[in-house]
Design a protein around this motif. Structure first.
Motif, PDB file in Angstrom:
ATOM      1  N   PHE A  73       0.839  -1.206   0.000  1.00  0.00           N
ATOM      2  CA  PHE A  73       0.000   0.000   0.000  1.00  0.00           C
ATOM      3  C   PHE A  73       0.873   1.254   0.000  1.00  0.00           C
ATOM      4  O   PHE A  73       1.788   1.394   0.822  1.00  0.00           O
ATOM      5  N   LYS A  74       0.592   2.162  -0.909  1.00  0.00           N
ATOM      6  CA  LYS A  74       1.348   3.421  -1.048  1.00  0.00           C
ATOM      7  C   LYS A  74       0.784   4.461  -0.084  1.00  0.00           C
ATOM      8  O   LYS A  74      -0.301   4.992  -0.294  1.00  0.00           O
ATOM      9  N   ARG A  75       1.526   4.754   0.940  1.00  0.00           N
ATOM     10  CA  ARG A  75       1.062   5.710   1.954  1.00  0.00           C
ATOM     11  C   ARG A  75       1.690   7.072   1.725  1.00  0.00           C
ATOM     12  O   ARG A  75       2.911   7.207   1.588  1.00  0.00           O
ATOM     13  N   GLN A  76       0.853   8.102   1.712  1.00  0.00           N
ATOM     14  CA  GLN A  76       1.309   9.476   1.517  1.00  0.00           C
ATOM     15  C   GLN A  76       0.146  10.414   1.845  1.00  0.00           C
ATOM     16  O   GLN A  76      -0.901   9.965   2.308  1.00  0.00           O
ATOM     17  N   CYS A  77       0.316  11.705   1.591  1.00  0.00           N
ATOM     18  CA  CYS A  77      -0.775  12.650   1.792  1.00  0.00           C
ATOM     19  C   CYS A  77      -1.914  12.329   0.840  1.00  0.00           C
ATOM     20  O   CYS A  77      -1.697  12.011  -0.331  1.00  0.00           O
ATOM     21  N   MET A  78      -3.154  12.406   1.343  1.00  0.00           N
ATOM     22  CA  MET A  78      -4.323  12.092   0.537  1.00  0.00           C
ATOM     23  C   MET A  78      -4.814  13.281  -0.294  1.00  0.00           C
ATOM     24  O   MET A  78      -5.640  13.121  -1.170  1.00  0.00           O
ATOM     25  N   HIS A  79      -4.338  14.480   0.006  1.00  0.00           N
ATOM     26  CA  HIS A  79      -4.760  15.692  -0.706  1.00  0.00           C
ATOM     27  C   HIS A  79      -6.284  15.802  -0.711  1.00  0.00           C
ATOM     28  O   HIS A  79      -6.945  15.771  -1.763  1.00  0.00           O
ATOM     29  N   ASP A 137       3.679  16.785  -1.636  1.00  0.00           N
ATOM     30  CA  ASP A 137       3.049  17.964  -2.231  1.00  0.00           C
ATOM     31  C   ASP A 137       2.464  17.661  -3.613  1.00  0.00           C
ATOM     32  O   ASP A 137       2.120  18.570  -4.361  1.00  0.00           O
ATOM     33  N   LEU A 138       2.348  16.368  -3.935  1.00  0.00           N
ATOM     34  CA  LEU A 138       1.803  15.894  -5.203  1.00  0.00           C
ATOM     35  C   LEU A 138       2.624  16.413  -6.390  1.00  0.00           C
ATOM     36  O   LEU A 138       2.132  16.513  -7.502  1.00  0.00           O
ATOM     37  N   CYS A 139       3.890  16.741  -6.110  1.00  0.00           N
ATOM     38  CA  CYS A 139       4.773  17.275  -7.168  1.00  0.00           C
ATOM     39  C   CYS A 139       4.080  18.411  -7.918  1.00  0.00           C
ATOM     40  O   CYS A 139       4.055  18.453  -9.156  1.00  0.00           O
ATOM     41  N   PHE A 140       3.494  19.346  -7.170  1.00  0.00           N
ATOM     42  CA  PHE A 140       2.738  20.434  -7.786  1.00  0.00           C
ATOM     43  C   PHE A 140       3.594  21.268  -8.728  1.00  0.00           C
ATOM     44  O   PHE A 140       3.091  21.835  -9.708  1.00  0.00           O
ATOM     45  N   ASP A 141       4.902  21.326  -8.452  1.00  0.00           N
ATOM     46  CA  ASP A 141       5.793  22.087  -9.331  1.00  0.00           C
ATOM     47  C   ASP A 141       5.969  21.379 -10.676  1.00  0.00           C
ATOM     48  O   ASP A 141       6.041  22.027 -11.726  1.00  0.00           O
ATOM     49  N   ARG A 142       6.023  20.060 -10.663  1.00  0.00           N
ATOM     50  CA  ARG A 142       6.094  19.302 -11.915  1.00  0.00           C
ATOM     51  C   ARG A 142       4.785  19.449 -12.703  1.00  0.00           C
ATOM     52  O   ARG A 142       4.800  19.657 -13.923  1.00  0.00           O
ATOM     53  N   ILE A 143       3.665  19.342 -12.000  1.00  0.00           N
ATOM     54  CA  ILE A 143       2.357  19.451 -12.647  1.00  0.00           C
ATOM     55  C   ILE A 143       2.200  20.817 -13.313  1.00  0.00           C
ATOM     56  O   ILE A 143       1.658  20.933 -14.423  1.00  0.00           O
ATOM     57  N   ALA A 144       2.693  21.867 -12.649  1.00  0.00           N
ATOM     58  CA  ALA A 144       2.601  23.229 -13.196  1.00  0.00           C
ATOM     59  C   ALA A 144       3.350  23.360 -14.521  1.00  0.00           C
ATOM     60  O   ALA A 144       3.029  24.221 -15.340  1.00  0.00           O
ATOM     61  N   GLU A 145       4.333  22.493 -14.719  1.00  0.00           N
ATOM     62  CA  GLU A 145       5.122  22.523 -15.960  1.00  0.00           C
ATOM     63  C   GLU A 145       4.672  21.463 -16.967  1.00  0.00           C
ATOM     64  O   GLU A 145       5.376  21.171 -17.938  1.00  0.00           O
TER      65      GLU A 145
END
Length: 261
Positions: A73-79, A137-145
């Protein structure tokens, strides 16, 4: 308005290669947890840490029919769409972006730990050396690009997918239907509505409790009371107190000048 995005972890497909963990560390330049003790298990860390934002949990179990299972199971922030961490932050250091990613502003964070206390999944961790809270942070910086998150980009088994939330929900429902045909009668899409739904979706072959997930996590109503009433009053009171202090200082200054004369 930005389109809602989501990541999907298909637990039934995961091979626990942990490439996603390495990719997360590399992209965010996170150091290794050298103090993590070895406990004789395959799982690398017992829990998320200030420098491990993405963890593949590995659980050995025997089901009711006597069959052995490895659960990955991949555990991380659920956003969460209704994030208790952001609502309860006294410094307003946590923001939910329009696309659904929930992000901590390190410059504003004071490491109070309220986000950890309020999160129904106990995800954020406080780095005591920096006095800052950390989490995926869901790689928000990657998503923005125009790129996808590092973990989903790296997944070798197509267990982690990324796209619009609508697309990921449709994919998840199709996978659940397949799993039920294969005999997983409790297969489900984990997207709890008590927190407004999440942007880290899961296809679970078994009930959420098997993966140590709360069946119906909630963003407490008391958080809304804090955010909408108590915090603003506190700021007004704080400003009033500051004005009072400055006023007293000014009066003392005037008094001392009169005495000099």
């Amino acid at each position: 308005m930005a389109q809602e995005i989501a990541m999907l972890h298909d637990v039934a497909r995961c091979s626990a290669c942990r490439a996603c963990m390495v990719a997360c560390k590399q992209w965010h330049d996170l150091p290794a947890d050298m103090s993590t003790p070895f406990e004789g298990q395959y799982q690398s860390h017992k829990e998320l840490t200030p420098t491990t934002w993405n963890l593949i949990q590995m659980n050995e179990r025997v089901d009711s029919e006597g069959k052995f299972h490895w659960d990955f199971f991949k555990r991380q922030c659920m956003h969460c769409a209704d994030p208790a961490c952001a609502k309860g932050c006294p410094e307003e250091a946590i923001t939910k972006l329009e696309n659904g990613a929930v992000v901590i502003d390190e410059d504003k964070c004071v490491g109070c730990g309220y986000c950890t206390h309020n999160c129904p999944f106990s995800v954020p961790k406080v780095d005591r050396e920096k006095n800052k809270s950390t989490k995926c942070d869901l790689c928000f910086d990657r998503i923005a690009e125009g790129m996808e998150p590092a973990c989903s980009k790296t997944c070798t088994a197509d267990a982690i997918r990324f796209g619009t939330k609508e697309e990921m929900l449709k994919r998840a429902e199709k996978r659940v239907a397949i799993l039920k045909e294969e005999g997983y009668k409790d297969a489900n899409v984990y997207n709890p509505q008590g927190v407004g739904g999440i942007h880290m979706l899961y296809v679970l072959p078994e009930k959420p409790s098997v993966y140590d997930l709360p069946e119906n996590p909630q963003t407490p109503d008391s958080i809304d009371l804090w955010k909408d009433i108590v915090r603003p009053i506190g700021k007004i009171a704080g400003a009033g107190a500051l004005v009072g202090v400055l006023g007293m200082a000014a009066l003392k200054g005037m008094a001392s000048k009169k005495e000099e004369k």
